[in-house]
Write an enzyme that holds these catalytic residues in place. Structure first.
Site, short mmCIF file in Angstrom:
data_model
loop_
_atom_site.label_atom_id
_atom_site.label_comp_id
_atom_site.label_asym_id
_atom_site.label_seq_id
_atom_site.Cartn_x
_atom_site.Cartn_y
_atom_site.Cartn_z
CB SER A 1 2.22 4.78 -1.14
OG SER A 1 1.47 3.62 -1.48
CG ASP B 1 6.10 -0.17 -5.18
OD1 ASP B 1 6.20 -0.39 -6.40
OD2 ASP B 1 5.49 0.81 -4.70
CE LYS C 1 4.40 0.57 -8.47
NZ LYS C 1 5.35 1.64 -8.09
CD GLU D 1 9.57 5.11 -7.57
OE1 GLU D 1 10.47 5.98 -7.60
OE2 GLU D 1 8.63 5.12 -6.75
CD GLU E 1 2.84 8.80 -8.72
OE1 GLU E 1 3.45 7.70 -8.65
OE2 GLU E 1 2.56 9.48 -7.73
O1 KIV Z 1 3.56 3.13 -3.91
C1 KIV Z 1 2.53 3.45 -4.53
O2 KIV Z 1 1.43 3.59 -3.96
C2 KIV Z 1 2.64 3.66 -5.96
C3 KIV Z 1 1.43 4.23 -6.64
C4 KIV Z 1 1.42 5.70 -6.46
C5 KIV Z 1 1.37 3.86 -8.07
O3 KIV Z 1 3.64 3.42 -6.54
#
Ligand code: KIV
Length: 290
Positions: free
Chosen positions: A70, A108, A138, A140, A207
């Site tokens: 994000s 991420d 993390k 997806e 989410e």
């Molecule tokens: O990238 C991010 O901020 C996220 C959150 C919405 C969990 O993956």
């Protein structure tokens, strides 16, 4: 308690009154998250993209900091997370990890850095771990990402899954929409959650998922669930910090604004400009003599 030799980050005492999933100032680790779930203690997570905010959230006792992709729409001026690169994530991940001594830092894997298969995913995760000092990555997806989660986990790197509304798939999902509504969709989501757990993930973000579906998934999984727009019956909550702190006029419905930092910052900038123009700043107090 002193840091271990594996944890080179500086030690700071948490501020008085701060509670966390650990009872002391040590770095939060995977087993603390598992124990928190077993004790029924809620896990706290915020996004962070730079050193100063990460240090503040760490001192506030936030258990997990997510260097989220994000960063694309909150910090880098993109409309979506899709243009974010692995270089962007590594730079932000290093800043966040280096500014924290307590939080479990998750970075991420951005769009395009793991979809090609387990080999690509492992290479991206190894780079993140080598170059940032984070505790986990993390990514997806459920069944479609299980082989990637398995490969990264097998290399000793903790993985957090991300199910429900997955922003990297926003074009396929038709934008930010609640996922898992209706019996069939809820069953698909449950299968994805099981497959993420079986692949070895240490936790999963849910989410924009209906409250009842998130509660059911939390009940049958053994790993912690961290919700964002998934109601209260999950093991923890995550928010994008700029939504949580009111940095922009709009926040999503599932976020509570705990401050109005955007307005405060704009006012501070306007006050500075006003005083420069009027000559009220700087004074002798801010100036050096010969
Ligand atoms: O990238 C991010 O901020 C996220 C959150 C919405 C969990 O993956």
């Amino acid at each position: 308690m002193a840091n271990t030799s594996q944890d080179p980050s500086p030690q700071t005492d948490p501020p008085a009154g701060v509670r966390s999933v650990t009872s002391d100032a040590r770095r939060v680790r995977v087993h603390h998250l598992r124990q928190a779930r077993e004790r029924g203690e809620k896990i706290t997570m915020l996004t962070a993209y730079d050193a100063p905010t990460a240090a503040l959230f760490d001192a506030a006792g936030i258990d997990m900091l997510l260097v989220g992709d994000s960063i694309g729409n909150t910090m880098l001026g993109h409309a979506t997370t899709l243009p974010v690169t692995l270089d962007d994530m590594v730079r932000a991940g290093r800043a966040v990890a280096s500014a924290t001594s307590h939080a479990f830092v998750v970075v991420d894997l951005p769009f395009g850095s793991y979809e090609a298969g387990p080999e690509q995913a492992l290479a991206s995760a190894v780079r993140v771990m080598k170059e940032t000092g984070a505790s986990a990555v993390k990514l997806e997806g459920g069944r479609r990402s299980a082989a990637q989660i398995q490969a990264i986990t097998a290399a000793g790197i903790p993985v957090v899954g991300h199910l429900g509304y997955t922003p990297q798939a926003e074009n396929a999902l038709g934008g930010p929409r609640v996922q898992g509504r209706g019996d069939d969709a809820a069953e698909e989501l449950s299968q994805d959650a099981l497959s993420v757990q079986e692949a070895g993930a240490v936790g999963v973000v849910l989410e924009m998922v209906p409250v009842e579906v998130a509660a059911r998934i939390t009940e049958f999984l053994q790993i912690p669930t961290i919700g964002i727009g998934a109601g209260p019956h999950v093991d923890g909550q995550v928010l994008v910090w700029t939504d949580m702190a009111g940095m922009t006029d709009w926040s999503p419905r599932f976020a509570r604004r705990y401050a109005e930092l955007g307005r405060a910052l704009q006012q501070a900038a306007a006050d500075f400009a006003g005083e420069v123009r009027s000559g009220a700043f700087p004074t002798t107090e801010h100036s050096f003599g010969q």
